[in-house]
Design an enzyme around this catalytic site. Sequence first.
Site, short mmCIF file in Angstrom:
data_model
loop_
_atom_site.label_atom_id
_atom_site.label_comp_id
_atom_site.label_asym_id
_atom_site.label_seq_id
_atom_site.Cartn_x
_atom_site.Cartn_y
_atom_site.Cartn_z
N HIS A 34 -56.71 48.82 136.97
CA HIS A 34 -57.26 47.66 136.25
C HIS A 34 -57.00 47.83 134.76
O HIS A 34 -56.37 48.82 134.34
CB HIS A 34 -58.75 47.49 136.57
CG HIS A 34 -59.57 48.73 136.35
ND1 HIS A 34 -59.63 49.37 135.13
CD2 HIS A 34 -60.35 49.45 137.19
CE1 HIS A 34 -60.45 50.41 135.22
NE2 HIS A 34 -60.89 50.50 136.46
N HIS A 37 -57.54 51.28 133.14
CA HIS A 37 -56.45 52.23 133.37
C HIS A 37 -55.24 51.87 132.50
O HIS A 37 -54.60 52.75 131.92
CB HIS A 37 -56.00 52.19 134.83
CG HIS A 37 -57.07 52.55 135.83
ND1 HIS A 37 -57.51 51.68 136.79
CD2 HIS A 37 -57.77 53.70 136.02
CE1 HIS A 37 -58.42 52.27 137.54
NE2 HIS A 37 -58.62 53.49 137.09
N GLN A 61 -64.42 64.63 145.74
CA GLN A 61 -65.41 64.21 144.75
C GLN A 61 -66.35 63.13 145.30
O GLN A 61 -67.19 62.62 144.57
CB GLN A 61 -64.73 63.75 143.46
CG GLN A 61 -63.96 62.44 143.56
CD GLN A 61 -63.16 62.17 142.30
OE1 GLN A 61 -62.21 62.88 141.98
NE2 GLN A 61 -63.56 61.15 141.56
N ASP A 150 -66.35 56.91 131.74
CA ASP A 150 -66.88 58.05 132.50
C ASP A 150 -67.15 59.19 131.51
O ASP A 150 -66.46 60.22 131.51
CB ASP A 150 -65.86 58.46 133.57
CG ASP A 150 -65.62 57.34 134.56
OD1 ASP A 150 -66.29 57.29 135.59
OD2 ASP A 150 -64.76 56.48 134.28
P1 AMP Z 1 -60.77 56.23 138.15
O1 AMP Z 1 -59.54 55.64 138.74
O2 AMP Z 1 -61.99 55.40 138.30
O3 AMP Z 1 -60.95 57.68 138.52
O4 AMP Z 1 -60.51 56.26 136.57
C1 AMP Z 1 -59.37 56.86 136.03
C2 AMP Z 1 -59.53 56.92 134.53
O5 AMP Z 1 -59.68 55.61 134.02
C3 AMP Z 1 -60.76 57.74 134.10
O6 AMP Z 1 -60.42 58.53 132.97
C4 AMP Z 1 -61.73 56.65 133.73
O7 AMP Z 1 -62.66 57.06 132.75
C5 AMP Z 1 -60.80 55.58 133.16
N1 AMP Z 1 -61.44 54.28 133.17
C6 AMP Z 1 -62.05 53.68 134.23
N2 AMP Z 1 -62.60 52.51 133.84
C7 AMP Z 1 -62.32 52.37 132.52
C8 AMP Z 1 -62.62 51.38 131.54
N3 AMP Z 1 -63.31 50.28 131.84
N4 AMP Z 1 -62.19 51.59 130.29
C9 AMP Z 1 -61.48 52.70 129.96
N5 AMP Z 1 -61.17 53.67 130.83
C10 AMP Z 1 -61.59 53.51 132.10
#
Ligand code: AMP
Length: 285
Positions: A34, A37, A61, A150
Amino acid sequence: MEIVTRSSRMRAISQKLREEGKRIGFVPTMGALHDGHLSLIRETRKMADVVVVSIFVNPTQFGPSEDFEQYPRDLARDADRVATLGVDYIFAPSAEDIYAPGFGTWVEVADLSNKLCGASRAGHFRGVCTVVSILFNVVRPHFAFFGQKDAQQSIIIKRMVKDLRIGVEIVVCPTVREIDGLAVSSRNAFLNPEERQSALCLHRALSRCSELFAEGQHNAALLSQEIERVLSTEPQAKVDYVAIVSIDDLEPVETIEKNPVLVALAVWIGKTRLIDNVVLIPLQS
Ligand code: AMP
């Protein structure tokens, strides 16, 4: 852009890139890409010669009753989304590739991992730290990009990198939000329209907290109370935690005086657990 599915191949690629003197930037994700990312990928592109994005829904996790099975997966769509962003490699290994038979080594950052999200998600950060260590060893990046969304994860990864002397620079990028303030998240896809509306209470509560802080309220208990009050106006919201903590050790603070503090929330909206946070920075710090 190449999609790499085996860690042996990814490792060989990164080895060669390093020998050529290339600076590798890395964005670890669980896919369902999204705008949050994509913002990390754009930042990576600015700093690195080669951009690697990993897509791996990491089973270790997730707790037994969590949403591992339901977690959205669509590699073809993800590849399309990043096609124009200058991503050089998508590393999308299987669980068997990452956790080969006989796998038995775990990485755990003590203390920090049991607080906030760790208190209700036992083993979550152990899974995160283990997979990020493996990914760092395979991709061998110079920089790795994480989201402030996060916040606890970024703090823990930074500590892991420091403690274990892992030579990767961690860059934390701001939270990307929808136009109405909801933090963008893969889990937002689980919300029905009514829940999507209710989910705005997280941002509302944090904004109210920032506003009070700017007006001079530095008492953490009173700020917490106000956050809880705002959240309680939303009948669908069930609070997991509200925490006002030091950004170094995640220990609760009483008064926000000199150092920046993290205000972090986890709230259930129906069956979906959402997190969000804000950092309050006192003027004199
Ligand atoms: P995930 O796929 O949820 O494990 O997230 C992968 C990376 O994207 C992690 O470093 C998250 O902190 C970051 N991330 C997820 N949502 C957001 C957001 N809304 N804004 C910025 N970074 C994000």
